[in-house]
Scaffold this active site. Structure first.
Site, PDB file in Angstrom:
ATOM      1  N   HIS A 119     -13.043   3.051   0.060  1.00 31.72           N
ATOM      2  CA  HIS A 119     -13.054   2.003   1.106  1.00 31.72           C
ATOM      3  C   HIS A 119     -13.738   0.728   0.604  1.00 31.72           C
ATOM      4  CE1 HIS A 119     -13.081   5.462   4.270  1.00 31.72           C
ATOM      5  NE2 HIS A 119     -11.847   5.029   4.102  1.00 31.72           N
ATOM      6  N   ARG A 149     -11.450  15.933   7.291  1.00 31.17           N
ATOM      7  CA  ARG A 149     -12.224  16.255   6.074  1.00 31.17           C
ATOM      8  C   ARG A 149     -13.643  16.685   6.439  1.00 31.17           C
ATOM      9  NH1 ARG A 149     -11.002  10.648   3.152  1.00 31.17           N
ATOM     10  NH2 ARG A 149      -9.033  10.424   4.249  1.00 31.17           N
ATOM     11  N   ASN A 192       0.874  -1.170   0.000  1.00 28.61           N
ATOM     12  CA  ASN A 192       0.000   0.000   0.000  1.00 28.61           C
ATOM     13  C   ASN A 192       0.911   1.219   0.000  1.00 28.61           C
ATOM     14  OD1 ASN A 192      -1.789   2.026   0.536  1.00 28.61           O
ATOM     15  ND2 ASN A 192      -2.682   1.102   2.359  1.00 28.61           N
ATOM     16  N   ARG A 237      -2.517  -1.965  -3.510  1.00 30.01           N
ATOM     17  CA  ARG A 237      -3.764  -1.237  -3.250  1.00 30.01           C
ATOM     18  C   ARG A 237      -3.731   0.065  -4.049  1.00 30.01           C
ATOM     19  NH1 ARG A 237      -5.163   2.958   1.405  1.00 30.01           N
ATOM     20  NH2 ARG A 237      -7.303   3.329   0.746  1.00 30.01           N
ATOM     21  N   GLU A 252      -8.362  -5.305   4.765  1.00 27.01           N
ATOM     22  CA  GLU A 252      -8.231  -4.971   3.341  1.00 27.01           C
ATOM     23  C   GLU A 252      -7.069  -5.732   2.700  1.00 27.01           C
ATOM     24  OE1 GLU A 252      -8.486  -0.991   5.025  1.00 27.01           O
ATOM     25  OE2 GLU A 252      -9.298  -0.353   3.099  1.00 27.01           O
TER      26      GLU A 252
END
Ligand code: AMP
Length: 407
Positions: free
Chosen positions: A180, A241, A7, A91, A384
């Site tokens: 996601h 965010r 990742n 990823r 993940e």
């Protein structure tokens, strides 16, 4: 067969090496501060102490070289030779309009990733550097890319189109993508297992609540709707965010604060959310502590966050025509019994009843609803990396790349 999952972020690389025969993790770690003076590599081999090194890593190429050298190191490595690593899964945050599944990397795939850099300027360039670095250092090892957006590609147009002129969807691919996806896919499958229902029949509302946060309505293994949008800025407010906003606020603040495009982008991505509202932190733990100590802005930030989660749960319950389960995952979802309690205390109306004791003591995969709860509530730690490793194995095996599945 051993598969390396990578990742790559703009200044970091996270890795996990899986043995696919039993899906165990042989080693994992990360490289941080790539391109800076104080780059570090943290490495942990299964069952052994974590170790840290300072390594000079001017770029992703040297970072991945350091990871590979660590994996074969005679003292703390876990493989004798790099040839034992039979495939690499990467990823990728944004797959743009054309990737609806994980795919084997070839020149065309890399060219498409480059073409869509504009859609994810902060994330995709690092992933491309990671792919190129692996290609140079393990030239014959097949690579697969797994996209955060891919799981959402089955959404119906009514849920991915925005109310802007259609030509911008056609010209610039302006639409809801959702993110996601790998996490929502994993917990959706686990939720169906925990329910004892076929995945194809389960209706799940997945709440991925971490520093980035999104909800997803999954109907029989297909995404019906999700809260993130064209970018991961949309939906719930997050650590830093802003989440959903009247778009007119953007224009108004730009004028009032004399901000250019970069300035407003920075404000909405880096200075908003829990941090901006509470003034305490982007991390829910200090915000929660401050709220419990009576800090009114921290209390307000948590109320706004919880209200937004409820907003999506309500919408998705209706869109799905009911739900079998609601799942909490990621840093906050897995660990904050307080946030789960605040959300679930308002779900009686849809027949979801929290078991407070189970909620307080949840650890690993846990059912936190009462036995007679119509809608089950689960805590499911996301994974993940495992999904990426499984997709990589599947694709490499399917493409008949001459590999023995359980090598
Ligand atoms: P993630 O992005 O999934 O790593 O999640 C990060 C968020 O999870 C941060 O807001 C953390 O405060 C929160 N988090 C991590 N561990 C805990 C914990 N033990 N209790 C409450 N929140 C936690």
């Amino acid at each position: 067969m051993k598969i390396l999952v990578l990742n790559c972020g703009s200044s970091s690389v996270k890795y996990q090496l899986f043995r696919m025969a039993d899906e165990s993790i042989l080693a994992k770690g990360f490289v941080d501060q790539i391109g800076m003076d104080n780059s570090v590599l943290e490495h942990q081999a299964a069952g052994r102490e974590k170790i840290n090194f300072k390594v000079e890593m001017p770029d992703h190429f040297s970072a991945i070289r350091a990871v590979l050298e660590t994996l074969i190191d005679p003292n703390y490595g876990v493989v004798r030779d790099l040839w034992e690593i039979r495939a690499v899964g990467h990823r990728i945050v944004h797959g743009g309009p054309n990737f609806s599944n994980s795919v084997l990397v070839d020149d065309k795939v890399v060219a498409e990733l480059r073409r869509i850099i504009e859609l994810a300027p902060l994330h995709n360039p690092a992933a491309i550097m990671g792919i190129e670095a692996c290609h140079k250092q393990m030239p014959n090892v097949p690579m697969v890319v797994v996209f955060d957006t891919a799981f959402h590609r089955g959404m119906p147009p009514r849920n991915y189109l925005y109310g802007v002129p259609y030509k911008y969807y056609e010209k610039y691919s302006v639409r809801r993508y959702g993110f996601h996806g790998t996490s929502h896919r994993y917990v959706g499958m686990r939720a169906a297992d925990m329910l004892g229902k076929p995945y194809e029949e389960a209706k799940t509302i997945s709440c991925h609540l971490g520093n980035g946060a999104s909800l997803c309505a999954i109907d029989g293994g297909r995404v019906l709707d999700t809260s993130m949008g064209f970018t991961p800025l949309a939906g719930l407010l997050m650590g830093t965010r802003c989440g959903d906003l009247d778009p007119a606020v953007v224009y108004y603040l730009m004028k009032k604060e004399n901000l250019d495009a970069e300035g407003i982008n920075n404000l909405l991505n880096k200075q908003s959310g829990l941090l901006g509202l509470s003034g305490v932190s982007n991390d829910i733990r200090p915000v929660t502590a401050a709220a419990l100590a009576g800090n009114p802005r921290a209390m307000m930030a948590i109320s706004v966050f919880v209200r937004q989660i409820l907003h999506y749960i309500g919408a998705y319950y209706l869109e799905l025509g009911g739900a079998d389960s609601i799942v909490f995952t990621a840093g906050i979802g897995e660990n904050s019994s307080l946030i789960r309690k605040k959300v679930c205390s308002q779900l009686a109306v849809i027949g979801a009843a929290l078991d407070e004791e189970a909620n307080l003591n949840a650890c690993g995969e846990t059912v936190i609803s009462l036995p007679d709860s119509k809608v089950k509530i689960f805590v499911i730690p996301t994974n993940e990396e495992l999904v990426i490793a499984r997709d990589t194995l599947e694709i490499v095996y399917e493409k008949n790349m001459g590999l023995d599945r359980f090598f």
